[in-house]
Design an enzyme around this catalytic site. Structure first.
Site, short mmCIF file in Angstrom:
data_model
loop_
_atom_site.label_atom_id
_atom_site.label_comp_id
_atom_site.label_asym_id
_atom_site.label_seq_id
_atom_site.Cartn_x
_atom_site.Cartn_y
_atom_site.Cartn_z
N GLU A 110 3.25 3.01 -12.83
CA GLU A 110 3.33 3.45 -11.59
C GLU A 110 4.32 3.77 -11.11
OE1 GLU A 110 -0.64 5.10 -10.35
OE2 GLU A 110 0.91 6.54 -8.79
N CYS A 134 9.72 4.36 -5.04
CA CYS A 134 8.90 3.79 -5.06
C CYS A 134 8.30 2.92 -6.55
CB CYS A 134 7.23 4.10 -4.48
SG CYS A 134 6.28 3.16 -4.49
N CYS A 170 -2.93 -5.79 -9.91
CA CYS A 170 -2.50 -7.07 -9.15
C CYS A 170 -4.16 -7.33 -8.85
CB CYS A 170 -2.36 -5.65 -7.56
SG CYS A 170 -2.45 -6.94 -6.14
N CYS A 208 -7.70 -6.28 -2.32
CA CYS A 208 -7.76 -4.87 -1.22
C CYS A 208 -8.31 -3.99 -1.23
CB CYS A 208 -6.41 -4.60 -0.46
SG CYS A 208 -5.03 -6.34 -0.73
N CYS A 231 -7.35 -0.88 -1.85
CA CYS A 231 -6.10 0.35 -3.14
C CYS A 231 -7.18 0.07 -4.70
CB CYS A 231 -5.41 -1.33 -2.89
SG CYS A 231 -4.21 -1.04 -4.46
N CYS A 271 -2.31 5.22 -4.69
CA CYS A 271 -1.43 4.36 -5.10
C CYS A 271 -2.57 3.47 -6.46
CB CYS A 271 -0.89 3.23 -4.20
SG CYS A 271 0.26 2.11 -5.47
S1 SF4 Z 1 -1.83 -3.25 -1.77
FE1 SF4 Z 1 -2.65 -2.80 -3.71
S2 SF4 Z 1 -1.35 -3.50 -4.76
FE2 SF4 Z 1 -0.94 -4.34 -2.85
S3 SF4 Z 1 -1.47 -6.19 -2.97
FE3 SF4 Z 1 -3.41 -5.11 -2.31
S4 SF4 Z 1 -4.69 -4.85 -4.06
FE4 SF4 Z 1 -1.66 -5.17 -4.60
#
Ligand code: SF4
Length: 347
Positions: free
Chosen positions: A95, A108, A115, A119, A122, A336
Site C-alpha cells: 500500500e 508515503c 511487519c 505495535c 497498527c 495504515c
Molecule cells: S507501526 Fe506498524 S508498520 Fe510501523 S513498526 Fe509498528 S507494527 Fe510495524
C-alpha cells in the site's frame, strides 16, 4: 547469481558498469541504462531504445527489471488524496499513499510486506512479516504513482507498512538511488524515515551521510506504557532511544520528529503532556500529534479535535513545538495497512 542480484533497478551506477563489462559493452552504457531506469523510469528493458538490440536481448536473458502494477486506486472526494494498492511480481500486495499539500506532493511508501514489530495500534502487523521489499520495489511505488497522477513528487515519507530499519540495507540503497543526481534526484531534506526505534540501526543511519529526517514513534512517556503499545520497547528503553535520537541530531543536524498517537483516556492527560515535555526537552525536536485511527481488530478510541488541541497547548506551554497531523483522505483511509488487509480478505 540469485534473482535479487539480477534485478537491474536496485543496482548502483557502478554495479551497472560491471554488468556492461560482462556484456562486452563500454562502461558508459551503464549511465544510459541508469537513466532509463531512474529518470525516464521505464517498466521494461524493451523500452530502452538507444541500446542495441543485441544488448537488450542480453539484458533480458540475464537480468530483470522490477515494476509494480496498480491493483487498486482510491481517490478521496474530500481532499484528493490517493491510495494505491500495488501488486508485486510474486503476487504480494503493498500500500502507498499520495497526498497533495500546499507545499507540494508527498508520497508515503511501504518498506516491507507486513511487519513483525507488533505495535498494538497498527493494522500492518496483524499478519506478521511476509518479506522485505527490494530497493526497486520502494522506488517503483514512487515512479508508478508519478505515472498514475501525472504529477511530480516533492517529498516522501517511509511510513507505510513495515519497519524501515528492519530492512536496513535495502532502505539505505533505496535512499542512495532516489537521491542520485542521474535519476529522480530527490533532495535528502525532502525524505522522512519513520521508525519504532531500533536503536543500533539509528546509530548506523546517523553515520551514512544521508541527512534525512528521522521520525521516532514515541507514543508513550514511560517504559511501562510504551511496552504496552510497542513490543520493541522491551528491548530498548526510552532512555536508550532518546540518546540515539540525540546522536542522530548531532551527526546530521536534522531536527527529530517525535510521533505521538493520542489514544483517548490512555495517553492524553495533563501528566502525560508534562512527562513528554520533560523527556524530550534536551533534544532539538518537534512533536507530531496523531489522533489514533481506530483499527477494527483492536479497541482504541480516538480523541476529539478539542482534546488533541488541549494536549498540544499543554505541550506548547512547556516550550515544546507540536502540531496535530491533519488527517488526509478520511473517506478512503482507515488506519495504515487496513486497505491492504481488506483487499486480501476479499480477493
Ligand atoms: S507501526 Fe506498524 S508498520 Fe510501523 S513498526 Fe509498528 S507494527 Fe510495524
Amino acid at each position: 547469481m540469485n534473482n535479487e542480484q539480477k534485478e537491474l533497478r536496485s543496482m548502483s551506477l557502478e554495479e551497472l558498469q560491471q554488468v556492461m563489462v560482462l556484456a562486452g559493452e563500454k562502461p558508459f552504457r551503464a549511465k544510459q541504462v541508469f537513466e532509463w531506469l531512474h529518470k525516464k523510469q521505464v517498466s521494461s528493458i524493451e523500452e530502452m531504445t538507444n541500446l542495441s538490440k543485441k544488448l537488450r536481448t542480453y539484458l533480458k536473458e540475464n537480468y530483470t527489471v522490477d515494476t509494480l502494477k496498480v491493483a487498486k486506486e482510491l481517490i478521496s472526494s474530500i481532499d484528493g488524496t490517493r491510495k494505491y494498492l500495488f501488486k508485486l511480481s510474486d503476487g504480494n500486495i503493498i500500500e502507498s499513499v499520495w497526498m497533495n499539500y500546499k507545499h507540494g506532493n508527498s508520497v508515503c511508501i511501504s518498506s516491507q510486506v507486513g511487519c513483525r514489530m507488533g505495535c498494538k495500534f497498527c493494522a500492518s502487523t496483524l499478519g506478521g512479516l511476509v518479506r522485505n521489499l527490494r530497493p526497486s520495489e520502494m522506488l517503483e511505488q514512487i515512479y508508478r504513482i508519478k505515472e498514475a497522477t501525472g504529477q511530480r513528487v516533492d517529498s516522501i515519507v517511509i511510513m507505510g507498512s513495515g519497519e524501515p530499519l528492519d530492512n536496513y540495507d535495502s532502505v539505505v540503497r533505496f535512499l542512495r538511488l532516489i537521491t542520485d543526481e542521474n535519476g529522480e534526484n530527490l533532495s535528502r531534506r525532502a525524505i522522512t524515515l519513520s521508525t519504532c526505534g531500533i536503536v543500533p540501526r539509528i546509530y548506523d543511519l546517523a553515520k551514512e551521510n544521508l541527512p534525512i529526517t528521522l521520525a521516532l514513534s514515541l507514543h508513550a512517556t514511560t517504559n511501562e506504557e510504551r511496552i504496552e503499545l510497542m513490543p520493541i520497547a522491551r528491548k530498548y528503553s526510552l532512555d536508550e532511544v532518546l540518546e540515539a535520537c540525540e546522536y542522530y541530531f548531532k551527526q546530521t543536524g536534522r531536527r527529530i520528529s517525535f510521533e505521538y498517537s493520542l489514544v483517548k483516556d490512555v495517553n492524553n492527560s495533563k501528566e502525560h503532556a508534562k512527562r513528554l515535555s520533560e523527556l524530550i526537552s534536551k533534544t532539538n525536536s518537534h512533536v507530531n500529534l496523531i489522533p489514533v485511527n481506530p483499527v477494527k481488530e483492536r479497541s482504541f478510541e480516538t480523541v476529539t479535535r478539542k482534546q488533541a488541541e488541549d494536549f498540544q497547548k499543554m505541550l506548547e506551554k512547556n516550550g515544546v513545538n507540536a502540531t496535530i497531523r491533519r488527517e488526509m483522505g478520511r473517506d478512503i483511509s482507515g488506519a495504515c495497512g487496513q486497505l491492504r488487509r481488506s483487499f486480501i480478505e476479499k480477493n
